[in-house]
Design a protein around this motif. Structure first.
Motif, PDB file in Angstrom:
ATOM      1  N   HIS A 157       0.818  -1.208   0.000  1.00  0.00           N
ATOM      2  CA  HIS A 157       0.000   0.000   0.000  1.00  0.00           C
ATOM      3  C   HIS A 157       0.854   1.260   0.000  1.00  0.00           C
ATOM      4  N   ALA A 158       0.867   1.952  -1.122  1.00  0.00           N
ATOM      5  CA  ALA A 158       1.528   3.257  -1.230  1.00  0.00           C
ATOM      6  C   ALA A 158       1.014   3.904  -2.507  1.00  0.00           C
ATOM      7  N   GLY A 159       0.925   5.233  -2.510  1.00  0.00           N
ATOM      8  CA  GLY A 159       0.512   5.905  -3.735  1.00  0.00           C
ATOM      9  C   GLY A 159       1.551   5.732  -4.829  1.00  0.00           C
ATOM     10  N   ALA A 160       2.798   6.085  -4.487  1.00  0.00           N
ATOM     11  CA  ALA A 160       3.900   5.917  -5.431  1.00  0.00           C
ATOM     12  C   ALA A 160       5.127   5.451  -4.667  1.00  0.00           C
ATOM     13  N   ILE A 161       5.895   4.571  -5.289  1.00  0.00           N
ATOM     14  CA  ILE A 161       7.112   4.040  -4.673  1.00  0.00           C
ATOM     15  C   ILE A 161       8.316   4.544  -5.467  1.00  0.00           C
ATOM     16  N   PHE A 162       9.289   5.097  -4.761  1.00  0.00           N
ATOM     17  CA  PHE A 162      10.511   5.614  -5.380  1.00  0.00           C
ATOM     18  C   PHE A 162      11.648   4.702  -4.953  1.00  0.00           C
ATOM     19  N   ILE A 163      12.236   4.013  -5.905  1.00  0.00           N
ATOM     20  CA  ILE A 163      13.196   2.964  -5.582  1.00  0.00           C
ATOM     21  C   ILE A 163      14.636   3.450  -5.771  1.00  0.00           C
ATOM     22  N   GLY A 164      15.399   3.367  -4.710  1.00  0.00           N
ATOM     23  CA  GLY A 164      16.834   3.639  -4.803  1.00  0.00           C
ATOM     24  C   GLY A 164      17.176   5.104  -4.596  1.00  0.00           C
ATOM     25  N   ARG A 165      18.439   5.308  -4.359  1.00  0.00           N
ATOM     26  CA  ARG A 165      18.975   6.605  -3.962  1.00  0.00           C
ATOM     27  C   ARG A 165      18.705   7.716  -4.971  1.00  0.00           C
ATOM     28  N   PHE A 166      18.668   7.403  -6.244  1.00  0.00           N
ATOM     29  CA  PHE A 166      18.543   8.464  -7.252  1.00  0.00           C
ATOM     30  C   PHE A 166      17.093   8.797  -7.610  1.00  0.00           C
ATOM     31  N   SER A 167      16.178   8.155  -6.932  1.00  0.00           N
ATOM     32  CA  SER A 167      14.760   8.409  -7.193  1.00  0.00           C
ATOM     33  C   SER A 167      14.183   9.333  -6.120  1.00  0.00           C
ATOM     34  N   SER A 168      14.729  10.522  -6.054  1.00  0.00           N
ATOM     35  CA  SER A 168      14.245  11.506  -5.084  1.00  0.00           C
ATOM     36  C   SER A 168      12.805  11.888  -5.443  1.00  0.00           C
ATOM     37  N   GLU A 169      11.985  12.057  -4.419  1.00  0.00           N
ATOM     38  CA  GLU A 169      10.547  12.231  -4.651  1.00  0.00           C
ATOM     39  C   GLU A 169      10.185  13.340  -5.640  1.00  0.00           C
ATOM     40  N   PRO A 170      10.827  14.522  -5.619  1.00  0.00           N
ATOM     41  CA  PRO A 170      10.429  15.585  -6.567  1.00  0.00           C
ATOM     42  C   PRO A 170      10.546  15.174  -8.038  1.00  0.00           C
ATOM     43  N   ILE A 171      11.337  14.153  -8.312  1.00  0.00           N
ATOM     44  CA  ILE A 171      11.408  13.643  -9.686  1.00  0.00           C
ATOM     45  C   ILE A 171      10.022  13.193 -10.146  1.00  0.00           C
ATOM     46  N   GLY A 172       9.268  12.598  -9.229  1.00  0.00           N
ATOM     47  CA  GLY A 172       7.899  12.194  -9.542  1.00  0.00           C
ATOM     48  C   GLY A 172       6.938  13.376  -9.564  1.00  0.00           C
ATOM     49  N   ASP A 173       7.205  14.368  -8.737  1.00  0.00           N
ATOM     50  CA  ASP A 173       6.339  15.560  -8.718  1.00  0.00           C
ATOM     51  C   ASP A 173       6.336  16.280 -10.057  1.00  0.00           C
ATOM     52  N   TYR A 174       7.481  16.265 -10.744  1.00  0.00           N
ATOM     53  CA  TYR A 174       7.642  17.126 -11.906  1.00  0.00           C
ATOM     54  C   TYR A 174       7.882  16.425 -13.223  1.00  0.00           C
ATOM     55  N   PHE A 175       8.541  15.277 -13.196  1.00  0.00           N
ATOM     56  CA  PHE A 175       9.247  14.958 -14.426  1.00  0.00           C
ATOM     57  C   PHE A 175       9.191  13.522 -14.925  1.00  0.00           C
ATOM     58  N   ALA A 176       9.170  12.566 -14.020  1.00  0.00           N
ATOM     59  CA  ALA A 176       9.353  11.175 -14.465  1.00  0.00           C
ATOM     60  C   ALA A 176       8.227  10.727 -15.394  1.00  0.00           C
ATOM     61  N   GLY A 177       7.015  11.259 -15.151  1.00  0.00           N
ATOM     62  CA  GLY A 177       5.898  10.905 -16.013  1.00  0.00           C
ATOM     63  C   GLY A 177       4.715  10.345 -15.252  1.00  0.00           C
ATOM     64  N   THR A 178       4.962   9.766 -14.089  1.00  0.00           N
ATOM     65  CA  THR A 178       3.875   9.296 -13.229  1.00  0.00           C
ATOM     66  C   THR A 178       3.090  10.505 -12.730  1.00  0.00           C
ATOM     67  N   ASN A 179       1.872  10.264 -12.248  1.00  0.00           N
ATOM     68  CA  ASN A 179       1.039  11.378 -11.823  1.00  0.00           C
ATOM     69  C   ASN A 179       1.343  11.782 -10.382  1.00  0.00           C
ATOM     70  N   HIS A 180       1.390  13.072 -10.121  1.00  0.00           N
ATOM     71  CA  HIS A 180       1.681  13.498  -8.739  1.00  0.00           C
ATOM     72  C   HIS A 180       0.415  13.682  -7.901  1.00  0.00           C
ATOM     73  N   VAL A 181      -0.739  13.474  -8.504  1.00  0.00           N
ATOM     74  CA  VAL A 181      -1.983  13.485  -7.712  1.00  0.00           C
ATOM     75  C   VAL A 181      -2.165  12.080  -7.158  1.00  0.00           C
ATOM     76  N   LEU A 182      -1.949  11.939  -5.841  1.00  0.00           N
ATOM     77  CA  LEU A 182      -1.841  10.614  -5.234  1.00  0.00           C
ATOM     78  C   LEU A 182      -2.679  10.523  -3.965  1.00  0.00           C
ATOM     79  N   PRO A 183      -3.084   9.323  -3.587  1.00  0.00           N
ATOM     80  CA  PRO A 183      -3.912   9.165  -2.388  1.00  0.00           C
ATOM     81  C   PRO A 183      -3.142   9.460  -1.091  1.00  0.00           C
ATOM     82  N   THR A 184      -3.752  10.265  -0.231  1.00  0.00           N
ATOM     83  CA  THR A 184      -3.154  10.617   1.067  1.00  0.00           C
ATOM     84  C   THR A 184      -3.964   9.975   2.200  1.00  0.00           C
ATOM     85  N   ASN A 185      -3.551  10.306   3.439  1.00  0.00           N
ATOM     86  CA  ASN A 185      -4.352   9.890   4.594  1.00  0.00           C
ATOM     87  C   ASN A 185      -4.561   8.382   4.675  1.00  0.00           C
TER      88      ASN A 185
END
Lengths: 427, 427
Positions: free
Chosen positions: A337-365
């Motif tokens: 259970h997670a909205g998005a999983i970032f694997i490994g040292r070079f997958s800093s979360e903002p990469i998903g916020d802006y650029f990688a291509g996955t959606n940054h609108v994710l389930p919270t709470n």
């Protein structure tokens, strides 16, 4: 940061409260006003709360052209490249219909079609995020939504931010309105003289926007009600404390209610991250916001084994989960259970916020237990189709009538049987 | 039936009100009680409202065995065949994940996994529908949900209907509880001593069930809030009036608030259907219910062209739409908004309720514009996965940092940049 040892008893699931009764009442009143007075109410509210005296709610082509002209071309290129990545990721989400034919000449099918119109709310002021425009519009475009509308509160001078207008331009969106808060949601849901109602409203916003979306839900569709940002990081002794701390702070700076959680087996890392967070916080422009999030909603959990960390992460079901361990892929496999999983040292979360291509609108709470990222699926609908042949009807009519009568629904049984009634007189 | 001529001005969209403030308050209080007092509150409410004094909430294996023993074997066979058709239709809805690899060694992916647990509410008494058990459980099973729970209010003698128990048995469901109304929804959402909480609640119910589902939404997932049943029929002079009338009545008998609408170009058919409805109504066991629905929520709309009927049907976006015209397939192609479409004379709506395989849980209240039938998609969730390689990070870090700074999120920029900070001291 507060350090807590994981133990079998503790619950780390997250829930954030949802607005006061006063706020709910205020939102209901605003929606009613917009339904009754349309544009006139919209203009009045925009003057009252945004301090902007508008003549028209619609952004002109000229305003967009001017924004594009003065925008940094490098940033426009960055936004365009991000949009391409996002589009590529979402293209794989296209859904197809299907049809199952029977030998008796009947078939059942599922038809997939886009919803007709969608409205995206874009927050204003310091939270006017061009990336949100990309993340909400592109899935709708890939789905084939024919009318996509943006609405966003103007600054006091009556303008929208260049970043938002340029993002709209890059995506080919031309229907953009100036309005914020509950009144903007009401206009999208019920329409006004100048804004035609849409079928679905998406996009983040403050508590008034969230409550208004909840209120209009059902009359139109809405996406999820997004809560404050969350990040959890599973890290072992192989992780770098400064990187872990920087990633925790990247989510903490979103909101005083944001949550940044470290799950680690290493006391040494826990100590180092604590120190790094404090140190990096001091020079962060949004120190006050991030500091509040760290102080009140963030924890370092210490576990004895990676096993324990995985269990805790699954209980937390965080919006964003980074994995910085020696066997990061293997750990990721076991995250349920997670909205998005970032694997490994070079997958800093903002990469998903802006650029990688996955959606940054994710389930919270902790709703990643049952919710997913915004996607093409959110902008389509499916229609079931049944075509029974005379033979299929003949073969199955008795079974269907029996099942209807088992439920006490005689009218259902008779409907199926009516095809064999005498036909002389009743056409 | 009331006959109305279609004209460009009229709106035929449907909305049904949603419970009084008193009902909302009552439901909130019930949920609070169950959260505080668990099973004890459940037993108390079950005695108070269902008149059943229970010792245990759980249905025993023995109760299921006995129900199976005394159940009509022909009906069990019918239910089994229906279940097979439903399973076959839903198997095609299985969703796959995907992964997009880049040359720089990075990838983005979408993982699809079932939610862990689902609870199905089954109404009691005369509305205890075995078909609802099939329609809610099978999509969850096809999705791979590992724990599926049924809950249904008992009769005064403390039992559930054989039809419901046998349906559960056919599907291999063994976790069944006796409880109804808002308290049952509260137990599924928050758990009690004997009922573990679930991640998603589906299934129809009365206004208290609907309000309770709305209340717990967010803490758990819910399916749509289904309104009263609706049918619309597009028919030309080729249709048989007795069949049209019988199909209209099959939905009218569900609920005094149900809606049955005929859209036709033929005045002759309109007259004949009106007469047939009146005549057939007289001998219907649920005459009072169907009669109220026909009198208050049902209309015959007369259009000049099939074109006009199609436009009206798309505006109505009905739960069920039958097409009984000479060119039924061609008309169906042009329907944009409907929960399910039944094509041709032999596709009587109850065939979809029970047997064809499509799901009978469908969007009502004109929400087919943006909602769909209950499906396997409702029981899965998707997790985004990002794995950036060092090279991908190196190539894109500046762009990402620029985009973050454009949004005033310095912490985001620094997180991405932190991978190149000096590492001597901070591990």
């Amino acid at each position: 940061m507060k350090v807590v040892r994981l133990s079998s008893g503790i619950s780390i699931r997250r829930t954030i409260a949802e607005g006061t009764e006063q706020q709910v009442t205020a939102v209901k009143a605003i929606i009613q006003e917009v339904r009754e007075h349309g544009d006139q109410a919209m203009l009045r509210y925009t003057e009252k709360w945004d301090g902007a005296k508008l003549i028209s709610l619609r952004v002109t082509d000229e305003e967009i052209t001017q924004a594009v002209k003065r925008f940094d071309p490098q940033l426009a290129k960055d936004l365009t490249e991000a949009a391409e990545n996002i589009r590529a990721y979402h293209e794989s989400q296209q859904q197809k219909g299907y049809r199952l034919d029977s030998e008796d000449g009947s078939y059942v099918a599922q038809r997939v079609s886009p919803i007709e119109s969608a409205g995206l709310y874009v927050p204003g002021g310091t939270a006017a995020y061009p990336s949100s425009v990309l993340m909400n519009v592109i899935p709708a475009q890939v789905a084939g939504v024919s009318r996509i509308v943006l609405i966003s509160p103007p600054s006091q001078d009556g303008t929208l931010s260049d970043g938002v207008l340029v993002s709209a331009h890059i995506l080919g969106i031309t229907e953009v309105y100036k309005s914020g808060g509950a009144q903007a949601i009401a206009a999208l849901a019920y329409g006004t003289e100048s804004i035609a109602a849409v079928d679905k409203i998406t996009g983040p916003g403050n508590i008034f926007v969230a409550l208004a979306k909840r209120e209009v839900n059902g009359d139109v569709a809405i996406d999820m009600i997004a809560g404050p940002s969350e990040i959890a990081i599973i890290a072992d002794e192989s992780a770098y404390a400064d990187e872990v701390a920087a990633d925790l702070l990247s989510q903490a700076e979103h909101d005083p209610l944001a949550s940044a959680v470290l799950l680690t087996t290493s006391e040494k890392l826990a100590d180092a991250v604590s120190k790094q967070v404090k140190q990096q916080l001091a020079s962060l422009p949004r120190e006050a916001i991030a500091g509040a999030a760290i102080a009140n909603h963030s924890v370092i959990y210490l576990g004895k084994t990676i096993e324990e960390l995985i269990t805790a992460a699954n209980q937390l079901a965080p919006e964003h989960l980074e994995i910085m361990t020696t066997d990061a892929e293997a750990v990721a496999e076991r995250i349920l259970h997670a909205g998005a999983i970032f694997i490994g040292r070079f997958s800093s979360e903002p990469i998903g916020d802006y650029f990688a291509g996955t959606n940054h609108v994710l389930p919270t709470n902790s709703t990643a237990r049952f919710s997913s990222a915004l996607a093409v699926y959110d902008f389509i609908k499916r229609t079931s189709i049944i075509r029974y042949s005379e033979k299929a009807w003949e073969n199955n009519k008795e079974k269907i009538a029996r099942l209807a009568r088992l439920e006490g629904l005689e009218g259902h049984a008779r409907a199926v049987e009516s095809r064999s009634w005498k036909k002389e007189t009743n056409k």
